[in-house]
Write a protein that holds these residues in place. Sequence first.
Motif, PDB file in Angstrom:
ATOM      1  N   LEU A  15       7.736  83.826 -20.753  1.00  0.00           N
ATOM      2  CA  LEU A  15       8.603  84.949 -19.829  1.00  0.00           C
ATOM      3  C   LEU A  15       7.372  85.566 -19.093  1.00  0.00           C
ATOM      4  O   LEU A  15       6.448  85.954 -19.629  1.00  0.00           O
ATOM      5  N   HIS A  16       7.637  85.903 -17.693  1.00  0.00           N
ATOM      6  CA  HIS A  16       6.732  86.389 -16.863  1.00  0.00           C
ATOM      7  C   HIS A  16       7.327  87.110 -15.787  1.00  0.00           C
ATOM      8  O   HIS A  16       8.696  86.932 -15.617  1.00  0.00           O
ATOM      9  N   THR A  17       6.498  87.731 -15.187  1.00  0.00           N
ATOM     10  CA  THR A  17       6.905  88.575 -13.946  1.00  0.00           C
ATOM     11  C   THR A  17       6.651  88.223 -12.552  1.00  0.00           C
ATOM     12  O   THR A  17       6.662  88.854 -11.531  1.00  0.00           O
ATOM     13  N   ALA A  18       5.756  86.940 -12.327  1.00  0.00           N
ATOM     14  CA  ALA A  18       5.493  86.432 -11.131  1.00  0.00           C
ATOM     15  C   ALA A  18       6.802  86.126 -10.236  1.00  0.00           C
ATOM     16  O   ALA A  18       7.708  85.433 -10.843  1.00  0.00           O
ATOM     17  N   GLY A  19       6.725  86.435  -8.910  1.00  0.00           N
ATOM     18  CA  GLY A  19       8.073  86.149  -8.357  1.00  0.00           C
ATOM     19  C   GLY A  19       8.360  84.860  -8.141  1.00  0.00           C
ATOM     20  O   GLY A  19       7.424  84.061  -7.695  1.00  0.00           O
ATOM     21  N   ILE A  20       9.400  84.191  -8.723  1.00  0.00           N
ATOM     22  CA  ILE A  20       9.701  82.737  -8.255  1.00  0.00           C
ATOM     23  C   ILE A  20      11.447  82.787  -7.774  1.00  0.00           C
ATOM     24  O   ILE A  20      12.019  83.638  -8.191  1.00  0.00           O
ATOM     25  N   ALA A  21      11.681  81.613  -7.113  1.00  0.00           N
ATOM     26  CA  ALA A  21      13.016  81.473  -6.389  1.00  0.00           C
ATOM     27  C   ALA A  21      13.375  79.863  -6.760  1.00  0.00           C
ATOM     28  O   ALA A  21      12.491  79.130  -7.255  1.00  0.00           O
ATOM     29  N   ARG A  22      14.451  79.672  -6.487  1.00  0.00           N
ATOM     30  CA  ARG A  22      14.915  78.171  -6.514  1.00  0.00           C
ATOM     31  C   ARG A  22      13.902  77.451  -5.232  1.00  0.00           C
ATOM     32  O   ARG A  22      13.595  77.942  -4.331  1.00  0.00           O
ATOM     33  N   GLY A  23      13.536  76.257  -5.966  1.00  0.00           N
ATOM     34  CA  GLY A  23      12.417  75.724  -5.321  1.00  0.00           C
ATOM     35  C   GLY A  23      10.694  75.783  -5.927  1.00  0.00           C
ATOM     36  O   GLY A  23      10.052  74.756  -5.929  1.00  0.00           O
ATOM     37  N   ASN A  24      10.773  76.803  -6.637  1.00  0.00           N
ATOM     38  CA  ASN A  24       9.680  76.927  -7.523  1.00  0.00           C
ATOM     39  C   ASN A  24       9.859  76.122  -8.783  1.00  0.00           C
ATOM     40  O   ASN A  24       8.443  75.806  -9.445  1.00  0.00           O
ATOM     41  N   SER A  25      10.860  75.562  -9.089  1.00  0.00           N
ATOM     42  CA  SER A  25      11.191  74.569 -10.160  1.00  0.00           C
ATOM     43  C   SER A  25      10.058  73.375 -10.020  1.00  0.00           C
ATOM     44  O   SER A  25       9.889  72.718  -9.140  1.00  0.00           O
ATOM     45  N   GLY A  26       9.353  73.335 -11.335  1.00  0.00           N
ATOM     46  CA  GLY A  26       8.521  72.367 -11.654  1.00  0.00           C
ATOM     47  C   GLY A  26       7.191  72.591 -11.112  1.00  0.00           C
ATOM     48  O   GLY A  26       6.101  71.816 -11.435  1.00  0.00           O
ATOM     49  N   GLY A  27       6.836  73.932 -10.448  1.00  0.00           N
ATOM     50  CA  GLY A  27       5.532  74.244 -10.101  1.00  0.00           C
ATOM     51  C   GLY A  27       4.795  74.731 -11.229  1.00  0.00           C
ATOM     52  O   GLY A  27       5.379  75.429 -12.244  1.00  0.00           O
TER      53      GLY A  27
END
Length: 514
Positions: free
Chosen positions: A178-190
């Motif tokens: 669990l983390h607070t770095a901002g991710i969105a759809r499209g970050n999956s797999g990064g």
Amino acid sequence: MRTLVLAALLILAGLGFFPQPARADDISATARSVVRVVTIAIVDDEVVGFGHGSGFAVASNRIVTNAHVVELASRYPGNVVIGVVPSEGTKGYEGKVIAIDTVHDLALIEFTGARLPTVALYSGPVDEGSNVTALGYPGNVDLATARSAADYIHPLSPIRSEGVFSGRRQMSGTDVMLHTAGIARGNSGGPLLDPCGRVIGVNSAITKAEDGDTSFGFAIADSELAAFLARAKQPYAAVGTPCTSIADVDKADRDADAQALSLAEANRREAAARAASDQQSALSSARIAADRHRENVMAIATLMLVLGAMGIGGGTLLELQRRRRGAIWGWAGGGMLMVGAVVLFVLRPSGETMLPKGVATPAPVPSSTAVSSTAALGKMVCRFVPERSRVISSQTSDVAIDWGQSGCMNGRTQYAENGSKWDRILVPGKEQTVSVMQFDPATRQYVTRRYFLSASQMDSVRKIRSQVTLKACTPDEAGRANLATQQAAIRTALPPQPNEKIVYTCSPADPSGG
């Protein structure tokens, strides 16, 4: 949608573009290993599905991503084009799924036609509250910045976002971070990275945020990723040393060098004091022996004088007794003893003190700061020093070297003088890493500094490297001086600080091979 498909096919076929400049830091170095993954499903000439996500290279031609990023491939087998779009270069490449784990949401894609820089997994502990960075291609950024459908698959540097590690959790039977770095759809797999740019997780999901709620990201844990790669029989780089800065490593190096110099100077002074003490002891013993020898000679001379006088007196007595022959022998013997006594007294030792034979005056002990020579040291084994090193992705096993005369390494690679040390810069033809290797014969320290560069930076360095003509070892000082000048030109094209600094201490190899 058709425009998007055409753009995807064009990019996979080799659509050119202008390379984007990259920052020379650890995260940017890892960013060159991150790709956009595009999937297009076409059935009967109709687009029935499109998706995109992120991935990262664990091998030069293999990409890790989420299983759900390539789920179209299982839904429409044989009808899906998978595109791998690097952040650098001039085109994208077609890939295929070679391993997938839908339970833990991981997949491995293979592609051909290019070599990507690879990432390393961090295998050590991650403390809660540690800084983390997410890299990838969030779809909301694409929506905001895209001018056409082609921009979705145009090679671009991945987006970075920073946060902190908030702890480990279980999600659907999978260990996640669990983390607070901002991710969105499209970050999956990064990748989710530590401050040194090493992978600690694979971003896969975000929490659903109600009004006013804080959004959190979930990343497949490093342990799940390592297990997946092991099942897929995919080798990968793993590093367990903690993340430190080059500044911290350099300080530790300077402190260690200062301590070593201080110890060497103390040893030098101790050796000089010991040599002086040994000399004084030898002189004292020699003085006592000389005095004893002089006294013995004088005692013998005195005894001979007394015996000579007694001999002359005895001869005179015999003469009075009219024993002429005995008297002559007495006078002759006594006279010879007295003459011998006089000669022995005159030639007696002077008492001057001299060092015993075989005891030489000690030569001055050279300073520890003396410049190293060009002498050969032979075969050595160099062992990794973790407290003086900064490791991102390199192996740290022992290094065997054979240091020959005039900076010849292993009988084939010529190093150039750099003060009291010897340097060689390695610029490979395919990898995006420049290595500056340095050996100090005085301290027997071997250091490798590695710079992770962009494609454009590597092109610049390779152009300079092409001017280096010295390939084999040579005793020619002019040739080595020219090599040093050419390597100095390469240094000017490198960033101020390396990404890695790996320090080894070398010692003579066991001649038995043990």
